[in-house]
Design a protein around this motif. Structure first.
Motif, PDB file in Angstrom:
ATOM      1  N   LEU A 150       0.865  -1.291   0.040  1.00  0.00           N
ATOM      2  CA  LEU A 150      -0.100  -0.145  -0.030  1.00  0.00           C
ATOM      3  C   LEU A 150       0.869   1.314  -0.096  1.00  0.00           C
ATOM      4  O   LEU A 150       0.821   2.239  -0.714  1.00  0.00           O
ATOM      5  CB  LEU A 150      -1.007   0.018   1.218  1.00  0.00           C
ATOM      6  CG  LEU A 150      -2.004  -0.884   1.036  1.00  0.00           C
ATOM      7  CD1 LEU A 150      -2.722  -1.292   2.519  1.00  0.00           C
ATOM      8  CD2 LEU A 150      -2.975  -1.226  -0.097  1.00  0.00           C
ATOM      9  N   PRO A 151       1.990   1.419   0.703  1.00  0.00           N
ATOM     10  CA  PRO A 151       2.565   2.640   0.609  1.00  0.00           C
ATOM     11  C   PRO A 151       3.434   2.831  -0.455  1.00  0.00           C
ATOM     12  O   PRO A 151       3.618   3.779  -1.049  1.00  0.00           O
ATOM     13  CB  PRO A 151       3.724   2.415   1.743  1.00  0.00           C
ATOM     14  CG  PRO A 151       3.389   1.299   2.740  1.00  0.00           C
ATOM     15  CD  PRO A 151       2.335   0.590   1.884  1.00  0.00           C
ATOM     16  N   TRP A 152       3.759   1.886  -1.350  1.00  0.00           N
ATOM     17  CA  TRP A 152       4.153   1.796  -2.817  1.00  0.00           C
ATOM     18  C   TRP A 152       3.036   2.364  -3.765  1.00  0.00           C
ATOM     19  O   TRP A 152       3.504   3.211  -4.392  1.00  0.00           O
ATOM     20  CB  TRP A 152       4.746   0.224  -3.168  1.00  0.00           C
ATOM     21  CG  TRP A 152       6.019  -0.004  -2.560  1.00  0.00           C
ATOM     22  CD1 TRP A 152       6.063  -0.605  -1.374  1.00  0.00           C
ATOM     23  CD2 TRP A 152       7.344   0.210  -3.128  1.00  0.00           C
ATOM     24  NE1 TRP A 152       7.511  -1.103  -1.058  1.00  0.00           N
ATOM     25  CE2 TRP A 152       8.214  -0.496  -2.203  1.00  0.00           C
ATOM     26  CE3 TRP A 152       7.833   0.818  -4.284  1.00  0.00           C
ATOM     27  CZ2 TRP A 152       9.587  -0.400  -2.425  1.00  0.00           C
ATOM     28  CZ3 TRP A 152       9.200   0.817  -4.661  1.00  0.00           C
ATOM     29  CH2 TRP A 152      10.079   0.294  -3.661  1.00  0.00           C
ATOM     30  N   MET A 153       1.870   1.940  -3.464  1.00  0.00           N
ATOM     31  CA  MET A 153       0.871   2.527  -4.513  1.00  0.00           C
ATOM     32  C   MET A 153       0.723   3.869  -3.942  1.00  0.00           C
ATOM     33  O   MET A 153       0.422   4.514  -5.116  1.00  0.00           O
ATOM     34  CB  MET A 153      -0.489   1.652  -3.929  1.00  0.00           C
ATOM     35  CG  MET A 153      -0.467   0.425  -4.559  1.00  0.00           C
ATOM     36  SD  MET A 153      -2.055  -0.287  -3.971  1.00  0.00           S
ATOM     37  CE  MET A 153      -3.334   0.743  -4.483  1.00  0.00           C
ATOM     38  N   ALA A 154       0.915   4.444  -2.844  1.00  0.00           N
ATOM     39  CA  ALA A 154       0.801   5.856  -2.412  1.00  0.00           C
ATOM     40  C   ALA A 154       1.962   6.533  -3.329  1.00  0.00           C
ATOM     41  O   ALA A 154       1.785   7.623  -4.047  1.00  0.00           O
ATOM     42  CB  ALA A 154       0.729   6.120  -1.258  1.00  0.00           C
ATOM     43  N   LYS A 155       3.102   6.185  -3.316  1.00  0.00           N
ATOM     44  CA  LYS A 155       4.291   6.663  -3.838  1.00  0.00           C
ATOM     45  C   LYS A 155       4.008   6.785  -5.479  1.00  0.00           C
ATOM     46  O   LYS A 155       4.450   7.509  -6.158  1.00  0.00           O
ATOM     47  CB  LYS A 155       5.539   5.983  -3.573  1.00  0.00           C
ATOM     48  CG  LYS A 155       5.953   6.281  -1.930  1.00  0.00           C
ATOM     49  CD  LYS A 155       6.897   7.475  -1.847  1.00  0.00           C
ATOM     50  CE  LYS A 155       7.260   7.938  -0.394  1.00  0.00           C
ATOM     51  NZ  LYS A 155       7.849   9.112  -0.415  1.00  0.00           N
ATOM     52  N   ALA A 156       3.695   5.646  -5.867  1.00  0.00           N
ATOM     53  CA  ALA A 156       3.342   5.351  -7.283  1.00  0.00           C
ATOM     54  C   ALA A 156       2.304   6.391  -8.000  1.00  0.00           C
ATOM     55  O   ALA A 156       2.430   7.080  -8.893  1.00  0.00           O
ATOM     56  CB  ALA A 156       2.945   4.118  -7.744  1.00  0.00           C
ATOM     57  N   TYR A 157       1.351   6.566  -6.912  1.00  0.00           N
ATOM     58  CA  TYR A 157       0.407   7.636  -7.344  1.00  0.00           C
ATOM     59  C   TYR A 157       0.845   9.206  -7.484  1.00  0.00           C
ATOM     60  O   TYR A 157       0.881   9.874  -8.183  1.00  0.00           O
ATOM     61  CB  TYR A 157      -0.788   7.731  -6.434  1.00  0.00           C
ATOM     62  CG  TYR A 157      -1.702   8.636  -6.740  1.00  0.00           C
ATOM     63  CD1 TYR A 157      -2.738   8.605  -7.525  1.00  0.00           C
ATOM     64  CD2 TYR A 157      -1.897   9.964  -5.846  1.00  0.00           C
ATOM     65  CE1 TYR A 157      -3.619   9.639  -7.944  1.00  0.00           C
ATOM     66  CE2 TYR A 157      -2.779  10.802  -5.826  1.00  0.00           C
ATOM     67  CZ  TYR A 157      -3.692  10.693  -6.932  1.00  0.00           C
ATOM     68  OH  TYR A 157      -4.485  11.832  -7.067  1.00  0.00           O
ATOM     69  N   GLN A 158       1.794   9.494  -6.403  1.00  0.00           N
ATOM     70  CA  GLN A 158       2.594  10.567  -6.346  1.00  0.00           C
ATOM     71  C   GLN A 158       3.261  10.910  -7.564  1.00  0.00           C
ATOM     72  O   GLN A 158       3.187  12.024  -7.995  1.00  0.00           O
ATOM     73  CB  GLN A 158       3.233  10.899  -4.989  1.00  0.00           C
ATOM     74  CG  GLN A 158       2.290  10.969  -3.656  1.00  0.00           C
ATOM     75  CD  GLN A 158       3.017  10.766  -2.652  1.00  0.00           C
ATOM     76  OE1 GLN A 158       4.210  10.539  -2.498  1.00  0.00           O
ATOM     77  NE2 GLN A 158       2.364  10.385  -1.379  1.00  0.00           N
ATOM     78  N   GLN A 159       4.053   9.815  -7.927  1.00  0.00           N
ATOM     79  CA  GLN A 159       4.976   9.958  -8.967  1.00  0.00           C
ATOM     80  C   GLN A 159       4.316  10.289 -10.128  1.00  0.00           C
ATOM     81  O   GLN A 159       4.701  11.327 -11.025  1.00  0.00           O
ATOM     82  CB  GLN A 159       5.876   8.749  -8.904  1.00  0.00           C
ATOM     83  CG  GLN A 159       6.978   8.876  -9.991  1.00  0.00           C
ATOM     84  CD  GLN A 159       7.927   7.807  -9.735  1.00  0.00           C
ATOM     85  OE1 GLN A 159       8.443   7.472  -8.584  1.00  0.00           O
ATOM     86  NE2 GLN A 159       8.575   7.259 -10.911  1.00  0.00           N
ATOM     87  N   VAL A 160       3.264   9.308 -10.481  1.00  0.00           N
ATOM     88  CA  VAL A 160       2.534   9.520 -11.949  1.00  0.00           C
ATOM     89  C   VAL A 160       1.797  10.757 -12.042  1.00  0.00           C
ATOM     90  O   VAL A 160       1.572  11.266 -13.270  1.00  0.00           O
ATOM     91  CB  VAL A 160       1.988   8.484 -12.244  1.00  0.00           C
ATOM     92  CG1 VAL A 160       2.721   7.196 -12.320  1.00  0.00           C
ATOM     93  CG2 VAL A 160       0.405   8.148 -11.178  1.00  0.00           C
TER      94      VAL A 160
END
Length: 371
Positions: A359-369
């Motif tokens: 889940l934290p990776w999903m948040a980071k991925a969202y922020q990045q894209v």
């Protein structure tokens, strides 16, 4: 993103699904490989798979378990072509697989008395509108929508029709009211992480009675035939499969069943899926850019968890690709016919701790894209 801890197992595919924790090919028995499935040993192993399934699921007396060809799809088709036509049919669809059964019933079987009850992705049809004196065809859990039926209260105990339930992403992960279900189908490659190509069909005594008293107006291919001379072919439910199965897949299935037994049975597998969902529920509550595709809380699936992301479809694809390239999560894009989004498989073979790490990776991925 490198400061985050990756899931130990990045396999979140909704089918074929992740193998059980600690899985090792070397642990599978091999004495049955290269042997005929008709041999005494072959039949014994196949019957063991049927018996152990019934025991672990706690099936009522008189319910039969059979291994059939062509995964869950084959099991559902066998039920539709063998049982329908005696009375009117109510068929429900709220995602792609249910829509497939609608097409088979209306366009292939071409039954006259059919009521189609459809709903958009994210919601259920009106369950209270179902007439249980007709045959009822439905999925328990919409694998491509993440929407499940919350319970079986809408199914009448004194029904005259049969309930035919595609439960491939529900069995072993959700409470099933067996007395209300006359035909249940699933594939062991879902919640148990088994291998593909084989289906399981469970018949109630009422379903057996229909098979022995009703003959469809259409011809049945050999792989669909469950009766001979007006009687149920009992051998199908005692290890004598209709066609040649993969014995490697069968011993793999037995390995999964033994794992279920070792961790405490179906209650434990249900709890594992619920725990994974609980992590996602907390994450969704804390982030306003993501939400469940399911609109009602009591219909959110605890296996095929489908999520909407507040960004463009292109950005969602970029998130999925980024998480894949990082080795964090494989195969989590929404089903091709579903609205754009993310689908995280949370069946029992997935470690809840891996869902939590994702889940934290999903948040980071969202922020990045979306930056």
């Amino acid at each position: 993103m490198q400061d985050l801890v990756k899931p130990l197992n990045p396999n979140f595919s909704s089918g074929p699904c992740s193998k059980r924790p600690g899985y090792d090919l070397a642990s599978l028995r091999t004495d049955v490989l290269g042997r005929s499935h008709r041999s005494a040993l072959g039949k014994k192993v196949l019957e063991e798979a049927c018996v152990k399934t019934a025991e672990l699921l706690g099936l009522p007396e008189g319910y039969r378990v059979g291994i059939v060809p062509a995964s869950d799809t084959g099991a559902v088709e066998m039920a539709l072509w063998s049982l329908l036509g005696q009375r009117g049919v109510d068929v429900m669809a709220w995602e792609s697989f249910g829509s497939g059964w609608v097409g088979d019933i209306t366009k292939q079987l071409k039954l006259d008395d059919v009521r189609v009850m459809e709903a958009d992705y994210g919601v259920l049809p009106d369950l209270n509108a179902v007439d249980c004196n007709r045959d009822v065809v439905f999925t328990w859990n919409g694998t491509t929508s993440g929407v499940k039926v919350p319970n079986g209260d809408w199914i009448a105990d004194d029904r005259e029709g049969l309930t035919i339930c595609d439960a491939t992403s529900a069995v072993f992960a959700m409470e099933m009211p067996w007395e209300k279900l006359d035909v249940v189908t699933y594939s062991w490659q879902k919640v148990l992480g088994g291998e593909g190509a084989h289906g399981v069909i469970i018949l109630s005594p009422r379903a057996v009675e229909r098979l022995e008293t009703y003959t469809p107006a259409w011809p049945l291919p050999k792989i669909f035939r469950l009766t001979k001379g007006g009687k149920l072919i009992e051998g199908v439910f005692k290890g004598a499969t209709i066609n040649t199965p993969s014995m490697l897949a069968v011993v793999d299935y037995l390995d999964a069943l033994n794992w279920v037994e070792s961790i405490g049975g179906v209650n434990a597998t249900i709890e594992r899926s619920n725990q994974s969902l609980a992590f996602i529920e907390k994450f969704v509550a804390e982030n306003d850019w993501i939400d469940f595709l399911a609109k009602e809380a009591n219909t959110i699936s605890n296996t095929s968890v489908c999520l909407c992301v507040d960004t463009s479809p292109e950005n969602v694809k970029a998130m999925v690709k980024l998480l894949d390239s990082e080795g964090v999560a494989y195969d989590i894009g929404a089903y091709r016919d579903a609205p754009p989004g993310i689908r995280i498989w949370c069946g029992a073979t997935v470690e809840p701790s891996d869902v939590e790490k994702l889940l934290p990776w999903m948040a980071k991925a969202y922020q990045q894209v979306t930056a």
